[in-house]
Motif scaffolding. Structure first.
Motif, PDB file in Angstrom:
ATOM      1  N   LEU A  61      16.080   5.782   0.182  1.00 32.29           N
ATOM      2  CA  LEU A  61      14.919   5.339   0.955  1.00 32.29           C
ATOM      3  C   LEU A  61      14.191   4.159   0.318  1.00 32.29           C
ATOM      4  O   LEU A  61      13.350   3.527   0.964  1.00 32.29           O
ATOM      5  N   LEU A  62      14.490   3.870  -0.947  1.00 25.56           N
ATOM      6  CA  LEU A  62      13.745   2.839  -1.673  1.00 25.56           C
ATOM      7  C   LEU A  62      13.754   1.467  -1.000  1.00 25.56           C
ATOM      8  O   LEU A  62      12.723   0.782  -0.995  1.00 25.56           O
ATOM      9  N   PRO A  63      14.879   1.008  -0.420  1.00 26.36           N
ATOM     10  CA  PRO A  63      14.841  -0.322   0.197  1.00 26.36           C
ATOM     11  C   PRO A  63      13.813  -0.463   1.312  1.00 26.36           C
ATOM     12  O   PRO A  63      13.322  -1.567   1.572  1.00 26.36           O
ATOM     13  N   GLY A  64      13.453   0.629   1.963  1.00 27.56           N
ATOM     14  CA  GLY A  64      12.489   0.560   3.057  1.00 27.56           C
ATOM     15  C   GLY A  64      11.049   0.675   2.626  1.00 27.56           C
ATOM     16  O   GLY A  64      10.132   0.426   3.421  1.00 27.56           O
ATOM     17  N   VAL A  65      10.799   1.067   1.367  1.00 22.13           N
ATOM     18  CA  VAL A  65       9.430   1.258   0.879  1.00 22.13           C
ATOM     19  C   VAL A  65       8.904  -0.057   0.309  1.00 22.13           C
ATOM     20  O   VAL A  65       9.481  -0.614  -0.615  1.00 22.13           O
ATOM     21  N   SER A  66       7.802  -0.527   0.849  1.00 24.01           N
ATOM     22  CA  SER A  66       7.286  -1.835   0.419  1.00 24.01           C
ATOM     23  C   SER A  66       5.980  -1.733  -0.358  1.00 24.01           C
ATOM     24  O   SER A  66       5.421  -2.752  -0.756  1.00 24.01           O
ATOM     25  N   GLY A  67       5.481  -0.516  -0.596  1.00 29.43           N
ATOM     26  CA  GLY A  67       4.254  -0.397  -1.380  1.00 29.43           C
ATOM     27  C   GLY A  67       3.725   1.019  -1.398  1.00 29.43           C
ATOM     28  O   GLY A  67       4.150   1.878  -0.620  1.00 29.43           O
ATOM     29  N   GLY A  68       2.779   1.264  -2.306  1.00 32.03           N
ATOM     30  CA  GLY A  68       2.184   2.593  -2.407  1.00 32.03           C
ATOM     31  C   GLY A  68       0.825   2.548  -3.073  1.00 32.03           C
ATOM     32  O   GLY A  68       0.383   1.516  -3.590  1.00 32.03           O
ATOM     33  N   CYS A  69       0.143   3.692  -3.058  1.00 34.61           N
ATOM     34  CA  CYS A  69      -1.145   3.864  -3.722  1.00 34.61           C
ATOM     35  C   CYS A  69      -1.088   5.135  -4.558  1.00 34.61           C
ATOM     36  O   CYS A  69      -0.474   6.125  -4.148  1.00 34.61           O
ATOM     37  N   GLU A  70      -1.735   5.116  -5.723  1.00 39.51           N
ATOM     38  CA  GLU A  70      -1.812   6.306  -6.586  1.00 39.51           C
ATOM     39  C   GLU A  70      -3.268   6.650  -6.830  1.00 39.51           C
ATOM     40  O   GLU A  70      -4.084   5.787  -7.155  1.00 39.51           O
ATOM     41  N   GLU A  71      -3.578   7.946  -6.708  1.00 44.25           N
ATOM     42  CA  GLU A  71      -4.947   8.426  -6.651  1.00 44.25           C
ATOM     43  C   GLU A  71      -5.505   8.913  -7.983  1.00 44.25           C
ATOM     44  O   GLU A  71      -6.720   8.951  -8.163  1.00 44.25           O
ATOM     45  N   THR A  72      -4.636   9.303  -8.941  1.00 48.86           N
ATOM     46  CA  THR A  72      -5.178   9.996 -10.104  1.00 48.86           C
ATOM     47  C   THR A  72      -4.684   9.412 -11.423  1.00 48.86           C
ATOM     48  O   THR A  72      -3.651   8.749 -11.483  1.00 48.86           O
ATOM     49  N   THR A  73      -5.422   9.704 -12.497  1.00 46.16           N
ATOM     50  CA  THR A  73      -5.127   9.159 -13.826  1.00 46.16           C
ATOM     51  C   THR A  73      -3.724   9.525 -14.288  1.00 46.16           C
ATOM     52  O   THR A  73      -2.980   8.680 -14.804  1.00 46.16           O
ATOM     53  N   THR A  74      -3.349  10.790 -14.121  1.00 40.17           N
ATOM     54  CA  THR A  74      -2.031  11.242 -14.562  1.00 40.17           C
ATOM     55  C   THR A  74      -0.929  10.437 -13.888  1.00 40.17           C
ATOM     56  O   THR A  74       0.051  10.037 -14.527  1.00 40.17           O
ATOM     57  N   GLY A  75      -1.075  10.195 -12.610  1.00 34.94           N
ATOM     58  CA  GLY A  75      -0.074   9.415 -11.889  1.00 34.94           C
ATOM     59  C   GLY A  75       0.007   7.981 -12.373  1.00 34.94           C
ATOM     60  O   GLY A  75       1.100   7.410 -12.490  1.00 34.94           O
ATOM     61  N   ILE A  76      -1.154   7.379 -12.661  1.00 40.73           N
ATOM     62  CA  ILE A  76      -1.173   5.994 -13.147  1.00 40.73           C
ATOM     63  C   ILE A  76      -0.461   5.891 -14.494  1.00 40.73           C
ATOM     64  O   ILE A  76       0.274   4.937 -14.760  1.00 40.73           O
ATOM     65  N   ILE A  77      -0.656   6.884 -15.367  1.00 30.86           N
ATOM     66  CA  ILE A  77       0.033   6.892 -16.663  1.00 30.86           C
ATOM     67  C   ILE A  77       1.541   6.852 -16.454  1.00 30.86           C
ATOM     68  O   ILE A  77       2.265   6.073 -17.093  1.00 30.86           O
TER      69      ILE A  77
END
Length: 411
Positions: free
Chosen positions: A132-148
């Motif tokens: 599915l990666l070729p179709g994904v053009s962006g995302g958002c991350e909500e929490t500190t753990t995810g950003i790490i």
């Protein structure tokens, strides 16, 4: 009442305290910035999240939602969202295998954009659903753990699309992480234990924005607060704010209540558990259930009494001491309570909604990596929140504006 009706009431109640996100949803309905886009989301399935889903759907998005924590899922809200046309793959209390199956089902939508809270969905995309990666053009991350986790992926050049670090905005760190986590964490602990904090020793592991909020709220309730840290600057900050700073090896013997807020694993380990007082309470406010070593606690215990109070398990050690683990070591504020107040999530999810719209517009120009939320979005959210609460602030005069942008004017 049936689940859908109950969920609708919960969502309507949350929306009363979310005027900024409601206004953004109305704007999205007019402008349709997300027309034709498919969004896969992995978020806490709560009434506040439902208001965000409504705003994104008003903007034209097709949405599939999985839970970022099975113990935080509100089944009535999930059912109400299904009636809104959001494909929800979540149920309270599911096991680990079902949790990941739900993430997989949300990804079946074939997303253009993804929203994550903890990076499990993005991680699954990069390991199990690479098709599915070729179709994904962006995302958002909500929490500190995810950003790490995302920054580590970017450092290793493993991240395949741009991700906006919604967690790192000034408004979210101040309002959500500090005030929201501080209040909701103690709310969950008191619902689970009915413990009095005044005069007790509370050990807060981690003095980031979330830990700072927890420490402030505990101190305000009369507790003696001890902070543990690995960062010298944060430890110095805690000291200058009047907190006692100790390593966990020392704090373990004096604490009555331990709250982990670090984003790391094994913060409370076997050697710490072995030193704790009879009746010590263990709570985690970090995203994943790895901060308290629950396996070590199981190994030390000769008896385990489940559900001695709501969201409270009692572990009896060989010498008769009893340790109380809240929410199975998972997020105590979302498992034993209802998470952040809706007024807090109004700002966090408003930034999320505006970041999604920005990403939908700019995604083709961005290389893979982790991006800060544009500063104008952060300021817009703060401005809208002040307006919604009837608070006015000063504006710069022309002379002040010129002074700030000139180096030629001396003292």
């Amino acid at each position: 009442m049936d689940l859908g009706e109950s969920g609708e009431r919960q969502i309507s109640w949350a929306a009363r305290s979310m005027p900024v996100l409601t206004a953004i949803g109305e704007r999205f309905a007019r402008e349709r910035p997300l027309d034709g886009l498919r969004i896969a989301a992995c978020l806490h399935v709560t009434a506040e999240t439902a208001v965000l889903m409504g705003a994104l759907k008003a903007g034209g998005a097709e949405i599939a939602l999985a839970a970022s924590n099975p113990l935080s899922t509100q089944d009535d809200v999930a059912e109400a969202l299904r009636t809104y046309g959001v494909a929800v793959h979540a149920r309270a209390g599911v096991d680990r295998a079902t949790y990941y199956r739900h993430i997989d089902q949300a990804l079946d939508i074939g997303p253009d954009l993804v929203l994550d809270d903890g990076c499990d969905l993005v991680n699954t995309l990069h390991t199990e659903r690479t098709d599915l990666l070729p179709g994904v053009s962006g995302g958002c991350e909500e929490t500190t753990t995810g950003i790490i986790r995302l920054r580590q992926m970017a450092a290793e050049e493993a991240l395949r699309f741009p991700v906006v670090a919604v967690n790192d905005t000034r408004t979210k760190r101040m309002f959500d992480n500090r005030y929201g986590t501080g209040q909701s964490t103690l709310d969950g602990i008191m619902r689970a234990t009915n413990a009095m904090l005044a005069g007790r020793t509370v050990v807060v592991a981690g003095f980031g924005f979330c830990g700072r909020g927890v420490a402030e709220r505990a101190k305000g309730l009369g507790a003696r607060v001890v902070v543990t840290e690995i960062d010298a600057v944060k430890a110095l900050d805690a000291t200058l704010q009047g907190y006692e700073v100790r390593p966990m090896a020392e704090a373990a013997a004096v604490g009555d209540l331990f709250i982990t807020v670090t984003g790391n694993r094994d913060v409370v380990r076997a050697e710490h558990l072995a030193a704790m007082k009879d009746g010590a309470i263990l709570a985690n406010a970090g995203h994943f259930d790895v901060e308290i070593d629950v396996r070590a606690l199981d190994d030390l215990a000769v008896e385990v009494h489940r559900g001695v109070r709501p969201s409270t398990d009692e572990y009896v050690l060989a010498d008769g001491r009893r340790l109380l683990l809240l929410a199975e070591g998972r997020l105590v504020n979302l498992t034993a309570a209802e998470g952040h107040p809706a007024a807090v999530m109004d700002m966090s999810f408003s930034a999320q909604a505006l970041a999604v719209a920005w990403l939908a517009r700019e995604r083709r120009r961005l290389a893979p990596g982790v991006y800060d939320v544009p500063e104008e979005i952060d300021h817009e959210v703060a401005r809208l929140k002040l307006a919604a609460t009837g608070i006015s602030i000063d504006t710069l005069t022309a002379d002040q504006e010129a002074y700030l942008h000139s180096w030629r004017v001396g003292s």
